[in-house]
Design a protein around this motif. Structure first.
Motif, mmCIF file in Angstrom:
data_model
loop_
_atom_site.group_PDB
_atom_site.id
_atom_site.type_symbol
_atom_site.label_atom_id
_atom_site.label_comp_id
_atom_site.label_asym_id
_atom_site.label_seq_id
_atom_site.Cartn_x
_atom_site.Cartn_y
_atom_site.Cartn_z
ATOM 1 N N TYR A 204 0.929 -1.061 0.017
ATOM 2 C CA TYR A 204 0.209 0.071 0.218
ATOM 3 C C TYR A 204 1.148 1.580 -0.303
ATOM 4 N N ALA A 205 1.914 1.077 0.348
ATOM 5 C CA ALA A 205 2.668 2.087 1.292
ATOM 6 C C ALA A 205 4.145 2.586 -0.337
ATOM 7 N N GLY A 207 2.289 1.828 -3.358
ATOM 8 C CA GLY A 207 1.204 2.879 -4.353
ATOM 9 C C GLY A 207 0.751 4.221 -4.253
ATOM 10 N N GLY A 208 1.074 4.915 -2.494
ATOM 11 C CA GLY A 208 0.901 5.889 -2.391
ATOM 12 C C GLY A 208 1.436 6.741 -2.511
ATOM 13 N N ASN A 209 3.311 6.368 -1.873
ATOM 14 C CA ASN A 209 4.201 6.945 -2.636
ATOM 15 C C ASN A 209 5.359 6.628 -2.617
ATOM 16 N N VAL A 211 8.927 7.209 -3.489
ATOM 17 C CA VAL A 211 9.751 7.316 -3.477
ATOM 18 C C VAL A 211 9.573 7.990 -1.547
ATOM 19 N N SER A 212 8.585 7.842 -0.539
ATOM 20 C CA SER A 212 8.247 7.749 0.501
ATOM 21 C C SER A 212 8.593 6.279 0.975
ATOM 22 N N ALA A 213 8.208 6.052 0.299
ATOM 23 C CA ALA A 213 7.895 4.025 0.513
ATOM 24 C C ALA A 213 9.537 3.655 1.194
ATOM 25 N N GLY A 275 -2.431 1.773 -3.815
ATOM 26 C CA GLY A 275 -2.734 2.670 -2.637
ATOM 27 C C GLY A 275 -3.445 2.410 -2.399
#
Lengths: 336, 521
Positions: A204-205, A207-209, A211-213, A275
């Motif tokens: 999920y992370a 898919g959310g972002n 780079v952030s993941a 995400g």
């Protein structure tokens, strides 16, 4: 109370559920057959293969990726397996060909995963390419043709019932095949992974972002590699069950199936942008696709309208998603 | 070592510890010593030195491409340095892995905040530490308690189950700060944290930063906004082209020095004095109202002047500008252009009456991002660049583009490059060129230098002054009060939808304007 209702209205699953009920009632009204026990068993048993495909695809779409090569993976791995079994006059446990098909699928999935992770091209292009390659290997290099007679173990596996239901009024018998056990196990496995492991949260992370993941410490490359491989595994197992139930192997049977599967996953509220999505959504999305596929005939709709209805559902599903994105961005706009 | 020498050493250390004005320790928290880093042939960092002391707020400033981000990535272990070293907690590192940097208490809050908009707040906060502990399974109870403890550290109240994407920018930032505090942070690096915040959100962010400082946490605050550097930092370091331009305490800094160290250029900051004003106003606005947004707006604009309108976000300033540009239909009141009453119900009407508008967000409203620089320049004049049969005349087109690239000194090797290849300052010049090619009487500019670096800001100001000298009437809307004071000969204050003050330049100070704007809030 109002808040939960609002939340419900924002979910695709809710609308799909309504559509299913409407279609179901229409069929019931028209033929009185929808809620017959055997019809329900028929629908659920028809769901086994598409939903197995959908499970693997679901995880990929949640990361923001896509895989359209899974029918080709299924065809190729099942051809090799079946051919080897026939040539060796295999007559042992069903687990042997099952594991063999799964392993080949896993390896083909790994190739997808490797290409996606290594080159970072759009997954659509990559899997479009690998789909052609897998198909080419199957029908060109290996010269796959129809195998009208399956090895006895496989044929038996396809027919063996887990339970049977007889409709008292029509006398029709519907069979839930033993393969449903694999299906249930896969659902439970994917559910546990997505909800209770850091790996699943990482999906999920990512898919959310993405780079952030990566910055948070998720191994994004590993996550992607593994889910593409896992998708290959599920695809070939799904294909294996499909051909066993058919009682024969046919290299072109699964071609074109990717669209219906993707549609089912998207209809259930999984966002193509990644995400977002739930396992329940995949279930009812696929259910609706299968329902349309199986039951329009009960409504008296000529079968060539099936593709039309499928297309319509895809548009509706995508339309709902687009509407939600628009609504969501309005909400964000207000709060910032 | 002789005894006396040792005593001396201890003495200076004690003295050093307490000599800072705010009673902050002088012990250093991070040292960057003589660091070089290049990417291929490009030298990104050329012998950089940086020292951050314990418990201080240190500003790192510099224009785009000066090496700020590279330096941050070296400190956080994402890039490896070529030569030199960094010191963390007294230990020297020539190579540092991201995890070592984190273990030493370094936390970076990136400009995009590194959040997951699709996941709830508690997961956003607690993921990092769970992953650092190499947890394989999700324990929601534990995640929640970690997240709760983190937000309590800065007294931040938030719904743990809310989706991150539904939060305001300011709240997202507080989530990111809470997350940074989990791992016992000693140094928090914030990369341009104020970009997307309103004034009020900035001041509440600054309060949080000072709270962190009270706890002995050092802050490296990356910004190129002068007023922020002044307001928040104890000391500062300015980089230019990958080299140290200057380091010192904020007290010794003033605007001119800051601009000089940032750009290496000296700017002659002179206030604007109009050469000649027209006798009759070019634009008269009377009793202009828009439901619930602004009421009873009256003012006149003369040719040759630059009229400033300043107000906080939500004061109605943008809506007023849009009304004058015909982009808002429901307005009441009179608008006269050159003495003639006009109805501005469509943008086309405004353009026909010689009114142009440079929007606040040039990226989404002012430019066709996929198109070339040239296409963007001629777009509003394209109807005049045709031959008899209304087909675009290539020669005229080319001449027009060349004229404006030259006139406004747009820095590009080739005007057929995409407009996205330009820096913010040059993009803003393209937006200007687009309008200037139409020979307007009135140009309204909304936040003309937002996100533009110092040198370009100066150049844009020069262009605007020149336009005024050529007898155009300009309206500049900005909440950058120093900019308004320098650029405009007359200033209107807008508050809660009304004009609440009018000043001639020189009759009012920055402080007075800011007090007026904030009064009653």
């Amino acid at each position: 109370m109002k808040k939960t209702f609002d939340k419900l209205l924002r979910k695709n699953e809710f609308y799909i559920f309504l559509v299913i009920i409407v279609v179901g009632l229409a069929i019931q009204f028209r033929s009185g057959q929808f809620f017959a026990s055997n019809n329900l068993v028929d629908i659920f048993s028809a769901m086994i293969v598409p939903h197995l495909f959908g499970l693997g695809l679901f995880m990929i779409i949640v990361t923001g990726g896509i895989d359209i090569s899974f029918p080709a993976i299924a065809s190729l791995s099942c051809y090799i397996t079946t051919k080897v079994m026939i040539d060796t006059n295999f007559n042992g446990s069903i687990l042997v060909p099952l594991i063999m098909a799964g392993a080949i699928g896993w390896i083909l999935g790994m190739l997808n995963g490797f290409l996606v992770v290594k080159f970072n091209f759009p997954a659509l292009i990559i899997t479009l390419g690998t789909q052609s390659i897998f198909r080419g290997i199957n029908q060109g290099v290996l010269g796959a043709v129809q195998l009208p007679i399956l090895p006895e173990t496989m044929a038996k596996f396809g027919l063996e019932p887990l339970f049977k239901v007889v409709n008292r009024t029509s006398g029709l018998t519907s069979v839930m095949p033993i393969a449903a056990i694999i299906w249930v196990l896969a659902i439970v496995f994917v559910f546990l992974v997505m909800r209770f492991t850091m790996f699943g949260r990482g999906i999920y992370a990512t898919g959310g972002n993405e780079v952030s993941a990566e910055r948070a410490g998720f191994n994004v490359k590993k996550i992607k590699f593994l889910i593409y491989s896992f998708n290959g595994l599920l695809a070939s197992i799904g294909g294996f069950i499909y051909f066993c139930r058919m009682g024969q192997y046919e290299p072109t049977n699964l071609i074109g199936m990717e669209m219906t599967i993707i549609a089912g996953v998207i209809l259930g509220g999984t966002a193509l942008t990644g995400g977002k999505g739930s396992l329940f959504g995949v279930f009812i999305g696929t259910f609706l696709m299968v329902l349309v596929d199986n039951s329009l005939i009960l409504l008296g709709v000529p079968s060539f309208w099936k593709t039309f209805a499928t297309g319509l559902l895809i548009l509706i599903g995508v339309g709902i998603s687009a509407l939600q994105v628009k609504r969501a961005s309005n909400r964000y706009g207000k709060s910032s | 070592m002789p005894i006396s020498a040792r005593v001396f050493l201890i003495d200076t250390r004690v003295a050093q510890q307490y000599c800072h004005g705010k009673g902050v320790f002088m012990e250093s928290c991070l040292k960057v010593v003589d660091v070089y880093k290049s990417f291929g042939a490009v030298k990104a960092l050329n012998g950089i030195n940086l020292e951050i002391r314990k418990g201080e707020i240190h500003c790192l400033a510099g224009e785009n491409g000066c090496g700020k981000s590279t330096l941050i990535k070296i400190i956080s272990g994402i890039y490896q340095l070529d030569s030199g070293h960094i010191e963390l907690a007294g230990k020297q590192y020539t190579q540092i892995a991201p995890i070592e940097s984190i273990m030493n208490g370094v936390q970076v809050i990136y400009q995009d905040l590194s959040i997951f908009p699709n996941l709830p707040v508690f997961e956003n906060i607690a993921f990092n530490s769970e992953l650092a502990k190499k947890k394989k399974l999700v324990n929601r109870k534990e995640l929640r308690s970690i997240a709760q403890a983190a937000v309590e550290k800065i007294d931040f109240k938030v719904d743990m189950d809310a989706l991150m994407g539904d939060l305001s920018v300011a709240d997202k930032q507080l989530v990111a700060i809470s997350r940074a505090l989990i791992n016992d942070a000693k140094l928090i690096i914030m990369d341009e944290p104020t970009t997307a915040l309103t004034k009020r959100e900035v001041s509440s962010l600054f309060k949080t930063i000072r709270d962190l400082q009270q706890r002995g946490i050092s802050i490296l605050f990356v910004s190129h906004k002068l007023n922020e550097v002044f307001e928040i930092s104890d000391r500062f370091t300015i980089l230019r082209n990958g080299e140290n331009a200057y380091s010192g305490t904020t007290g010794e800094l003033d605007e001119n020095k800051f601009a000089y160290y940032m750009t290496g250029r000296e700017f002659a900051y002179e206030t604007f004095a109009p050469l000649k004003l027209s006798e009759k106003p070019v634009l008269e606005v009377s009793k202009l109202s828009l439901n619930n947004v602004f009421q009873d707006i009256n003012f006149s604009l003369y040719k040759g002047e630059i009229l400033g309108i300043t107000g906080l976000l939500g004061s109605g300033r943008t809506e007023l500008a849009l009304s004058l540009f015909g982009a808002v239909k429901e307005i009441d009141g009179d608008i006269r252009v050159n003495g003639k009453k006009v109805k501005l119900r469509k943008i086309r009407h405004a353009i026909q009456n010689g009114i142009g508008y440079v929007p606040e967000d040039r990226l989404s409203e002012g430019l066709f991002l996929q198109q070339s620089i040239g296409e963007n320049i001629i777009i509003s004049k394209i109807d005049q660049l045709t031959n008899k049969v209304k087909i675009l005349n290539k020669k005229l087109r080319k001449a027009e583009i060349e004229k404006w690239v030259k006139n406004l000194a747009i820095a590009t090797p080739n005007p057929s490059n995409a407009v996205t290849t330009l820096s913010g300052g040059n993009q803003q010049r393209v937006v200007l060129a687009k309008w200037l090619s139409r020979n307007l009487d009135v140009l309204i500019l909304n936040g003309p230098t937002v996100g533009v670096d110092i040198a370009s800001k100066y150049d844009i100001h020069q262009i605007l002054k020149k336009l005024a000298a050529e007898q155009m009437g300009l309206i500049v809307i900005s909440d950058d009060i120093p900019e308004i004071l320098r650029l405009c000969n007359r200033i209107l204050i807008m508050k809660d939808g009304r004009l609440t003050g009018e000043f001639q330049q020189g009759d009012v100070t920055e402080k007075e304007i800011s007090d007026l704007l904030l009064a009653g809030i």
